[in-house]
Design a protein around this motif. Structure first.
Motif, PDB file in Angstrom:
ATOM      1  N   UNK A   1     133.481  36.756  69.681  1.00 25.13           N
ATOM      2  CA  UNK A   1     132.792  35.499  69.385  1.00 25.13           C
ATOM      3  C   UNK A   1     132.178  34.879  70.631  1.00 25.13           C
ATOM      4  N   UNK A   2     132.693  35.247  71.816  1.00 20.93           N
ATOM      5  CA  UNK A   2     132.180  34.676  73.063  1.00 20.93           C
ATOM      6  C   UNK A   2     130.762  35.128  73.354  1.00 20.93           C
ATOM      7  N   UNK A   3     130.331  36.238  72.733  1.00 20.64           N
ATOM      8  CA  UNK A   3     128.991  36.770  72.988  1.00 20.64           C
ATOM      9  C   UNK A   3     127.935  36.174  72.063  1.00 20.64           C
TER      10      UNK A   3
ATOM     11  N   UNK B   1     127.464  31.340  74.272  1.00 19.90           N
ATOM     12  CA  UNK B   1     127.032  31.719  75.620  1.00 19.90           C
ATOM     13  C   UNK B   1     126.246  30.587  76.286  1.00 19.90           C
ATOM     14  N   UNK B   2     125.503  29.864  75.479  1.00 18.89           N
ATOM     15  CA  UNK B   2     124.623  28.812  75.989  1.00 18.89           C
ATOM     16  C   UNK B   2     125.382  27.806  76.855  1.00 18.89           C
ATOM     17  N   UNK B   3     124.748  27.404  77.952  1.00 19.54           N
ATOM     18  CA  UNK B   3     125.290  26.381  78.867  1.00 19.54           C
ATOM     19  C   UNK B   3     126.630  26.764  79.485  1.00 19.54           C
ATOM     20  N   UNK B   4     126.940  28.046  79.518  1.00 19.39           N
ATOM     21  CA  UNK B   4     128.163  28.491  80.185  1.00 19.39           C
ATOM     22  C   UNK B   4     129.439  28.165  79.435  1.00 19.39           C
TER      23      UNK B   4
ATOM     24  N   UNK C   1     127.526  39.984  78.834  1.00 17.50           N
ATOM     25  CA  UNK C   1     127.074  39.405  77.567  1.00 17.50           C
ATOM     26  C   UNK C   1     127.509  37.956  77.399  1.00 17.50           C
ATOM     27  N   UNK C   2     128.505  37.498  78.172  1.00 15.50           N
ATOM     28  CA  UNK C   2     128.942  36.101  78.056  1.00 15.50           C
ATOM     29  C   UNK C   2     128.205  35.204  79.051  1.00 15.50           C
TER      30      UNK C   2
END
Length: 447
Positions: free
Chosen positions: A205-207, A212-215, A251-252
């Motif tokens: 789900x982290x990808x 991912x947006x904004x770290x 990818x993250x």
């Protein structure tokens, strides 16, 4: 005159038509209620998450103060005898992880909260419901994970929905939580994977783009790594990441920072040097496999030396590798493309002809002394492992010397003190005459 047909009863007595119909009719019990089976009743019951939440909070309202792990486990196990944990597993986990029910998208449904939950815990106390003051809770996230672990060990049917549904969905809502809450969720997730044996597939789900947006994903991953590495080594973590299905750590990273330099910079700032080293090793292994396979394929496709050299140069731009490693990989690729079906007595000659034709590929990259000595050692180990060409070792070295792939100084240094232990004496003896010639030639040049 017509006669009405009659039925004959026992003993041959005739029965009237209305008597026959009465006998065929099934008996019924007037006023008796037929009970529905328990499973059918549960299946047809309404789904009422808010009612479950209210009942659950009534149980937790009876927790003792100061609160202990044992007391919370006992209360949850007791509540499980009357509440339908399996049916309301999502709500059960929401209350223990984030304290309240969530709407689709991750926002809270209302203001009702559990007295203790993961994202609210700290190392000193946890604030309870309004009017209850503070319940002492000194075990923090670790204590809550211990509670979850023990309850799931009691109600084993909860583990599958936790790892397959709840955790993947929760990590998809990470942007809804602040940095502190993300860190607590990260710590809990790491401990559940390590101590409960939960599947790490939730890390996929982290990808997702919105995570991912904004770290956001990175702010979860750093405390996850720190917690994990406090319990296990980086190789164990690497195995977990492979099982998770998260194909690449890059990818993250947000798309504009998705490169090796930003990865190393970020994890160095976070004090996670083991992650940098592990990723470098992983990237090297992937580059190795790609180089070996592609060199072998291009040769089998009868591509020219120039085309193969161009491919390797382009690969070096994208995935740079040390020269010594690169030369060894090219050697492995050259060997991969050999036709090993030749007769044993002709195999040595086939290898020599092949290397003579393809030596320019190695010559383009084998420049430094370290790379040249490393290449000789790679050939030594290869010939030691594959004894079909062990006798061709000296000839192979001679071909590469004549093609300016390796220098006389590299050969002499290897012979004097650089050889690998595998079959060392055999290979030193096989190249003794060549080395003696090179030493004499070097001496004549100096004179």
């Amino acid at each position: 005159m017509s006669h009405t047909p009659t039925s004959t009863g026992p003993g041959g007595n005739a029965l009237a038509p209305n008597q026959s119909a009465a006998q065929d009719k099934k008996p019924s019990l007037a006023g008796v209620r037929v009970r529905q089976r328990k499973g059918q009743a549960k299946a047809s019951a309404k789904f009422e998450p808010e009612s479950f939440r209210d009942s659950f909070l009534l149980h937790l309202a009876l927790l003792p103060s100061p609160l202990t792990t044992d007391a919370l486990v006992a209360k949850l196990v007791q509540a499980g005898t009357t509440l339908e944990y399996l049916k309301y597993n999502e709500q059960f986990f929401e209350l223990l992880f984030v304290g309240g029910l969530l709407q689709p998208g991750g926002a809270y449904l209302d203001d009702k909260r559990s007295p203790v939950y993961i994202v609210k815990t700290d190392d000193t106390s946890v604030t309870g419901d309004e009017g209850r003051g503070e319940d002492s809770w000194k075990d923090g996230v670790k204590g809550m994970v211990e509670v979850l672990k023990r309850v799931i060990q009691r109600y084993k049917y909860l583990q599958k929905p936790l790892e397959e549904d709840f955790l993947p969905n929760l990590l998809g809502y990470l942007g809804k939580w602040d940095l502190t809450a993300r860190a607590k969720l990260a710590e809990a997730t790491a401990l559940l994977i390590l101590e409960l044996g939960a599947s790490p597939k939730c890390l996929q789900s982290l990808a997702k783009d919105h995570v991912v947006k904004d770290g956001v994903a990175l702010s979860f991953l750093s405390p996850f790594f720190k917690t994990y590495l406090s319990k296990q080594n980086v190789e164990h973590l690497g195995s977990t990441l492979r099982r998770s299905g998260l194909r690449d750590l890059l990818l993250v990273f947000p798309i504009q920072t998705r490169d090796r330099a930003h990865l190393e910079e970020y994890f160095k700032k976070e004090g996670l040097q083991p992650i940098i080293d592990w990723y470098a090793k992983l990237a090297s292994l992937e580059a190795r496999e790609q180089t070996i396979n592609e060199v072998g394929r291009l040769i089998n496709d009868e591509e020219t030396n120039e085309q193969i050299i161009e491919f390797i140069k382009n690969q070096q731009v994208e995935k740079p590798a040390p020269e010594a490693d690169l030369c060894e990989w090219i050697w492995q690729g050259l060997m991969k493309s050999i036709d090993w079906s030749a007769r044993p007595d002709q195999l040595d000659q086939a290898v020599i002809l092949h290397l003579t034709a393809r030596a320019p590929i190695l010559e383009a990259f084998c420049n430094g002394a370290k790379a040249q000595i490393g290449l000789i050692n790679a050939i030594q180990v290869y010939c030691y492992t594959d004894t079909r060409i062990i006798k061709a070792f000296a000839q192979i070295v001679k071909v590469l010397y004549n093609a300016d792939v390796i220098s006389d100084q590299a050969i002499i240094y290897w012979h004097q003190k650089g050889a690998k232990p595998q079959g060392k004496q055999h290979f030193l003896k096989a190249t003794e005459a060549m080395v003696k010639f090179l030493e004499e030639q070097e001496s004549d040049e100096e004179e």
